[in-house]
Write a protein that holds these residues in place. Structure first.
Motif, PDB file in Angstrom:
ATOM      1  N   ARG A   3       4.485   7.276  -9.676  1.00  0.00           N
ATOM      2  CA  ARG A   3       3.963   6.177  -8.984  1.00  0.00           C
ATOM      3  C   ARG A   3       5.859   5.275  -8.550  1.00  0.00           C
ATOM      4  N   THR A   4       5.477   4.214  -7.818  1.00  0.00           N
ATOM      5  CA  THR A   4       6.037   3.030  -7.891  1.00  0.00           C
ATOM      6  C   THR A   4       5.307   2.250  -7.996  1.00  0.00           C
ATOM      7  N   HIS A   6       3.631  -1.609  -9.045  1.00  0.00           N
ATOM      8  CA  HIS A   6       4.024  -2.901  -7.097  1.00  0.00           C
ATOM      9  C   HIS A   6       3.173  -4.085  -8.514  1.00  0.00           C
ATOM     10  N   PRO A 474       1.157  -4.245   2.121  1.00  0.00           N
ATOM     11  CA  PRO A 474       2.776  -4.014   2.324  1.00  0.00           C
ATOM     12  C   PRO A 474       3.561  -3.249   3.651  1.00  0.00           C
ATOM     13  N   GLU A 494       7.425   1.227   2.770  1.00  0.00           N
ATOM     14  CA  GLU A 494       7.445   0.598   1.410  1.00  0.00           C
ATOM     15  C   GLU A 494       7.110   0.796   0.721  1.00  0.00           C
ATOM     16  N   MET A 495       5.169   1.336   1.000  1.00  0.00           N
ATOM     17  CA  MET A 495       4.803   2.212  -0.064  1.00  0.00           C
ATOM     18  C   MET A 495       3.264   2.935   0.149  1.00  0.00           C
ATOM     19  N   TRP A 514      -3.019   1.614  -6.533  1.00  0.00           N
ATOM     20  CA  TRP A 514      -2.336   2.611  -5.507  1.00  0.00           C
ATOM     21  C   TRP A 514      -1.257   3.592  -5.560  1.00  0.00           C
ATOM     22  N   GLY A 516       1.444   6.874  -5.036  1.00  0.00           N
ATOM     23  CA  GLY A 516       2.213   7.421  -3.851  1.00  0.00           C
ATOM     24  C   GLY A 516       2.121   9.038  -3.832  1.00  0.00           C
TER      25      GLY A 516
END
Length: 736
Positions: A3-4, A6, A474, A494-495, A514, A516
């Protein structure tokens, strides 16, 4: 799947579970036709491979291979046999026959000519050098071929002992395929699509007709006066009774993959794609083709033909499959063709809501019963809209739509026959998608500065729409779904993944979490506490939505095929995935956290997929067609093929005497055939016949005996293992 981070969200570590595409059965209402594919009635294996084929009217097949020319008798389609073989020093890459004379082009640019001295035997009698030749076609001793794709050339083979070059003519554009019938040459060409040349003066063929489409012709087949031309993913049929004025009879439904090979005879048209799809199309005298059978081959075929009314397919490994056209299994798809097809549709409670640009007297929101032809397009009610349609959503007795002039318009559909506007807003954003929530409405798009924005509206006591809040999103957000008082937003770039937005207070909407996804997202649908996200690389993530502050991927289902341009719909306990290469994959989601592939349906219409209780609808504005497929009740009748990535067959010891063992690996349980052939393609021993085997390493012993228990002579033999649509081969050597 990491997971990125944010900047406005705090995340927890999670575990992604992965499931293999094991076969399964869905127990909810689904489709009652056979999903296992169109099966061959007979097969034969030629050593080395098969590069091209040419059939004869008396039921024989000539096969060009790496080491020569084979003749096969197909008069018994269930038991094809090799009747003749001629060795060549160079591979035979193309072969043509008019039933008597035979021409074979080798890889070293030699044209070998001869005759069929008996039905199952060919004798060479002539030879000539021939450079840059391809697409041989032979009629009444006249050989016609492409020379460098830009010239149409002819050769006199009336005396095969002395073939003589006659002449050539420059083509107006590059051509991809060639067929000859009734003294005419038909070419699948570039922008002209079809070119017709008169061969009455063979030294100087004359262009006498053409037919244009805004696409290149990729393959062509003729059963005069019908001419079938492949247009990447369709087959267009023409009447060539008047060569100077071809009459288009129509085209097939959209086929799967990139169609690059065609064959036709006796009312049967056969189409194959470079992805390995084989489709049987009927070819009535006065209408276009219609799909009747389909299978997914082990590998893309090298050649096709129709011999004695049977479909014949050659595979690179030397396998020749014979199919009976009467045993096709294509589900019937009823089509609607429309030049300006509505791109924005919603199905709810058996009704189809559409933003139809062709509605008269002007563009209109139309309401109709979801039904195939001839009942489709019968409107219950309609109301005009202004501008260019951009988005649509329905919930209960409310409908919202967006155009390039309005960010949001609210419509009362409590009486579907008389939809009424309640309120509408000017353009706050350039809207991509809209959604209805319990207490508010959402419009997802770009503001005046091009920034991605989710605008949340509520209603005043007067019923007017009010802008309650605007939330910066995003880059790459493209889809929004209403979930009670929350909005689920799909993002790319981006997301890439899903964002949850809390809209309980429309004036202070906020992102709460969020999650991913690996691979760019393509579509998302939701039901209950789960969302299903389709990614371009061919997998579906199952996301648990029960905690809006912690979205969690609880299952990943690998589809085994690219899903670029795909779409999703839920029908009963199945997640239906429409994509360009296989048509439709079905995922069993009766237990979402244990979701698995349940099968594949060979459906010849793709695009956006919508599911009603009794009808599936495929809407494809790009190809200007809409398809309706009945969804019948009943358990899934057959599971899809096992997801075997490769099927290597190993033999140890080899050479051997008197016994050896064959090894192969199954990633999942499968039904397996293991057979031994001699170099003439004759079956000498069947070691496994549809035997159910569990996943893992398989070890099969062979004692070198034939079916009758007799020792086989010292020679080279070919072993073939098949599991689902996957095949492995190995050569075995017995040394007595």
């Amino acid at each position: 799947m990491p997971r990125t981070a944010h900047p406005i969200i705090s995340f927890a570590v999670f575990l992604t579970l992965t499931v293999s595409c094991a076969t399964a059965r869905a127990q909810d209402p689904c489709f009652d036709y056979d999903l296992s594919g169109w099966s061959p009635t007979g097969s034969i294996v030629l050593p080395g491979g098969a590069l091209d084929v040419a059939g004869t009217a008396d039921g024989y097949l000539l096969v060009g291979g790496p080491d020569g020319l084979y003749t096969c008798d197909l008069n018994d389609p269930g038991a094809p046999t090799v009747t003749g073989y001629l060795h060549t020093e160079s591979p035979v890459v193309e072969v043509a026959t008019d039933g008597v004379i035979v021409a074979a082009l080798t890889a070293d640019d030699r044209l070998l000519t001869g005759v069929r001295v008996a039905p199952g035997t060919v004798s060479w009698s002539g030879e000539i050098s021939l450079s840059f030749a391809s697409r041989l076609a032979l009629e009444n001793g006249l050989l016609v071929f492409l020379q460098g794709n830009a010239q149409l050339a002819t050769m006199d083979l009336s005396d095969p002992k002395t073939p003589s070059y006659l002449g050539w003519v420059a083509l107006p554009e590059i051509s991809n395929d060639l067929a000859v019938a009734n003294g005419l040459a038909f070419l699948a060409s570039g922008s002209s699509f079809v070119l017709v040349y008169d061969l009455s003066q063979p030294a100087q063929p004359q262009l006498v007709g053409s037919a244009g489409r805004f696409a290149s012709g990729t393959a062509i087949a003729v059963e005069y006066p019908r001419v079938h031309v492949a247009n990447v993913s369709k087959v267009v049929t023409y009447d060539a009774s008047q060569p100077s004025a071809l009459v288009e009879l129509g085209d097939s439904s959209r086929l799967l993959g990139f169609t690059n090979r065609l064959a036709a005879d006796r009312g049967l048209c056969l189409a194959a794609s470079q992805e390995g799809h084989l489709v049987h199309l009927t070819a009535p005298v006065d209408t276009a083709t219609s799909a009747m059978g389909h299978t997914l081959l082990e590998t893309p075929p090298t050649a096709l033909d129709v011999v004695a009314g049977n479909a014949v397919v050659a595979l690179p490994d030397g396998t020749i499959h014979v199919y009976n056209p009467a045993q096709g299994n294509y589900p019937e798809v009823k089509r609607v063709l429309q030049e300006n097809l509505p791109a924005h549709l919603v199905v709810a409670d058996g009704l189809l809501y559409a933003l139809d640009p062709d509605y008269e007297p002007g563009p209109g929101l139309t309401v109709s019963v979801l039904a195939p032809p001839p009942d489709d397009g019968v409107y219950l009610g309609a109301v005009p809209y202004f501008g260019t349609a951009q988005a649509l959503d329905v919930r209960g007795d409310r409908l919202v739509l967006a155009t390039n002039l309005t960010s949001l318009a609210l419509v009362d559909i409590s009486n579907p026959g008389t939809p009424l506007y309640i309120s509408q807003r000017g353009q706050d954003v350039d809207t991509d998608d809209v959604a209805i929530l319990d207490l508010s409405f959402c419009a997802l798009g770009r503001d005046d500065f091009g920034a991605e924005t989710l605008v949340v509206y509520d209603q005043a006591t007067s019923g007017a729409l009010r802008l309650a809040s605007a939330l910066r999103m995003p880059y790459g957000t493209v889809q929004v779904i209403g979930l009670g008082n929350r909005a689920l937003v799909r993002a790319r770039f981006e997301m890439n993944g899903l964002l949850m937005v809390d809209c309980r207070d429309p004036r202070s909407a906020a992102i709460t979490d969020w999650v991913g996804t690996e691979g760019s997202t393509v579509d998302v649908v939701a039901r209950g506490r789960y969302a299903y996200v389709l990614a371009e690389d061919g997998h579906v993530d199952v996301v648990d939505l029960s905690d809006p502050y912690h979205l969690d991927v609880v299952q990943t289902v690998e589809l085994g095929v690219s899903a670029v341009g795909g779409s999703l719909a839920i029908h009963g306990g199945l997640l239906l995935v429409a994509e360009s290469f296989r048509g439709m994959t079905m995922v069993d989601i009766s237990t979402p956290e244990g979701a698995t592939v349940a099968g594949a349906a060979w459906v010849p219409v793709t695009g956006d997929l919508l599911a009603g209780a009794e009808v599936l609808l495929f809407n494809d504005p790009l190809y200007k067609q809409r398809g309706y497929l009945p969804a019948a009740c009943g358990a899934l009748s057959a599971a899809g093929p096992p997801s075997l990535r490769s099927l290597a067959l190993d033999v140890r010891p080899n050479p051997f005497n008197p016994r050896t063992e064959l090894f192969f690996e199954l990633s999942v349980a499968a039904s397996v055939d293991l057979e031994i052939f001699d170099l003439r393609g004759r079956l000498v021993r069947r070691l496994l016949a549809g035997e159910s085997r569990s996943g893992g390493t398989q070890r099969i012993s062979w004692d070198g005996l034939d079916e009758g228990g007799h020792p086989l002579a010292s020679a080279v033999y070919l072993a073939r293992v098949r599991a689902g649509t996957y095949t492995g081969h190995a050569k075995l050597v017995i040394v007595r």
